[in-house]
Motif scaffolding. Structure first.
Motif, PDB file in Angstrom:
ATOM      1  N   THR A 131       0.841  -1.193   0.000  1.00 22.52           N
ATOM      2  CA  THR A 131       0.000   0.000   0.000  1.00 22.52           C
ATOM      3  C   THR A 131       0.881   1.250   0.000  1.00 22.52           C
ATOM      4  O   THR A 131       2.075   1.181   0.315  1.00 22.52           O
ATOM      5  CB  THR A 131      -0.901   0.050   1.252  1.00 22.52           C
ATOM      6  N   SER A 135      -1.354   4.923   3.727  1.00 22.07           N
ATOM      7  CA  SER A 135      -2.606   4.181   3.646  1.00 22.07           C
ATOM      8  C   SER A 135      -3.173   3.872   5.028  1.00 22.07           C
ATOM      9  O   SER A 135      -2.433   3.667   5.999  1.00 22.07           O
ATOM     10  CB  SER A 135      -2.398   2.865   2.894  1.00 22.07           C
ATOM     11  N   ILE A 182      -1.959   1.709  -8.289  1.00 25.32           N
ATOM     12  CA  ILE A 182      -1.965   2.388  -6.992  1.00 25.32           C
ATOM     13  C   ILE A 182      -1.597   3.861  -7.186  1.00 25.32           C
ATOM     14  O   ILE A 182      -2.230   4.759  -6.628  1.00 25.32           O
ATOM     15  CB  ILE A 182      -0.976   1.731  -6.014  1.00 25.32           C
ATOM     16  N   ALA A 187      -6.241   1.707  -7.654  1.00 21.88           N
ATOM     17  CA  ALA A 187      -6.191   0.626  -6.660  1.00 21.88           C
ATOM     18  C   ALA A 187      -5.715   1.178  -5.318  1.00 21.88           C
ATOM     19  O   ALA A 187      -4.903   2.113  -5.256  1.00 21.88           O
ATOM     20  CB  ALA A 187      -5.263  -0.486  -7.121  1.00 21.88           C
ATOM     21  N   ASP A 188      -6.230   0.593  -4.238  1.00 23.92           N
ATOM     22  CA  ASP A 188      -5.811   0.974  -2.883  1.00 23.92           C
ATOM     23  C   ASP A 188      -4.641   0.137  -2.392  1.00 23.92           C
ATOM     24  O   ASP A 188      -3.918   0.540  -1.475  1.00 23.92           O
ATOM     25  CB  ASP A 188      -6.983   0.780  -1.907  1.00 23.92           C
ATOM     26  N   ALA A 189      -4.462  -1.061  -2.984  1.00 26.04           N
ATOM     27  CA  ALA A 189      -3.417  -1.971  -2.540  1.00 26.04           C
ATOM     28  C   ALA A 189      -3.071  -2.932  -3.673  1.00 26.04           C
ATOM     29  O   ALA A 189      -3.821  -3.073  -4.648  1.00 26.04           O
ATOM     30  CB  ALA A 189      -3.866  -2.755  -1.304  1.00 26.04           C
ATOM     31  N   PHE A 190      -1.925  -3.587  -3.527  1.00 31.52           N
ATOM     32  CA  PHE A 190      -1.460  -4.590  -4.484  1.00 31.52           C
ATOM     33  C   PHE A 190      -1.234  -5.884  -3.708  1.00 31.52           C
ATOM     34  O   PHE A 190      -0.452  -5.928  -2.762  1.00 31.52           O
ATOM     35  CB  PHE A 190      -0.177  -4.098  -5.157  1.00 31.52           C
ATOM     36  N   LEU A 208       6.075   2.895  -1.093  1.00 28.63           N
ATOM     37  CA  LEU A 208       5.168   1.813  -0.734  1.00 28.63           C
ATOM     38  C   LEU A 208       5.624   1.141   0.548  1.00 28.63           C
ATOM     39  O   LEU A 208       6.811   1.196   0.911  1.00 28.63           O
ATOM     40  CB  LEU A 208       5.116   0.757  -1.854  1.00 28.63           C
TER      41      LEU A 208
END
Length: 270
Positions: A131, A135, A182, A187-190, A208
């Motif tokens: 994230t 985040s 992201i 996207a909020d997360a991977f 990140l």
């Protein structure tokens, strides 16, 4: 790509230790010159040359799967020979007989077991959510309702669908594309394999963090062999011994010290 945790208080306790999810319920005999198909010979191990499985530092070969394969070969009385290739080439090479075994963080799946044999597990798949540093995602519960990027075709897509509610899956063609999702706010997360996140974080165009890491106990990682290869019993026996004598735990701590111990191995003296 892709993986698991491995005391004994008397003879009865030892018998109990030999069972890890059913994989070690019927331990094979130790390899000997007479019984081992590989004893005195060469065991060709296919690897993909990716940290932390198999890599070099200042000319010295390192890696979790590398050291596990060395231990297995020693237990079999075989000479290890490592063959480096792209991950996508490993399975065709095994089918063609160019290598004897794959050691590359391969997760055992029902689909793969249709065509190949897997050894007893020597690790489990560890999953990670990357994230942005600011985040608010801190726990697995925080994932619900979020937009989560995955690399299409990986095990992470199935896990998101099965274990999380109201997650919008963003499919990406590769790791860098997932990070870009992201960066763009899509996207909020991977969601990805935890052992392989360090280089992704290092090259990412935005800061990140690895917000969450946890083991998937139902996704074991094992060595892959051709169907019916009799040496599988010898590989399982060598792995069993590495777990019981503490060699496995020493290697795990060297490469994955920060990872929580999987339930698969918590009651095995690891």
């Amino acid at each position: 790509m892709n993986q698991i945790k491995f005391v004994v208080a008397g003879a009865l306790a030892l018998l109990g230790v030999l069972v890890i999810g059913g994989y070690y319920a019927d331990p094979a005999p130790k390899a000997t010159e007479e019984k081992s198909a590989a004893a005195g010979g060469t065991l060709r191990i296919g690897v993909d040359g990716t940290e932390p499985a198999y890599y070099k530092v200042d000319g010295v070969t390192k890696g979790f799967d590398y050291e596990m394969a060395l231990g297995v070969a020693e237990g079999m009385g075989a000479k290890p020979e490592f063959v480096v290739m792209e991950f996508s080439d490993l399975f065709p090479a095994l089918q063609a007989g160019k290598i004897d075994m794959i050691g590359a963080q391969v997760t055992e799946t029902a689909e793969r077991k249709q065509d190949f044999d897997f050894s007893a597990p020597y690790f489990v798949t560890y999953l990670s959510f990357l994230t942005p540093e600011d985040s608010t995602i801190k726990t697995r519960d925080d994932i619900n309702g979020k937009n989560v990027a995955i690399v299409e075709g990986t095990i992470q897509e199935r896990y998101l669908e099965e274990q999380y509610e109201n997650v919008n899956i963003i499919k990406a063609k590769d790791e860098d594309s997932a990070v870009k999702a992201i960066q763009s706010g899509e996207a909020d997360a991977f969601f990805y394999d935890a052992p392989y996140t360090a280089p992704i974080i290092h090259r990412a165009p935005i800061p990140l963090k690895e917000a969450i890491v946890y083991p998937a106990d139902d996704a074991p990682i094992g060595f892959v062999m051709q169907k019916g290869d009799e040496r599988k019993e010898q590989v399982d026996s060598a792995l069993e011994q590495m777990i019981l004598d503490g060699a496995w735990l020493k290697i795990k701590k060297e490469y994955f010290k920060e990872y929580p111990l999987s339930e698969v191995f918590k009651d095995k003296g690891a």
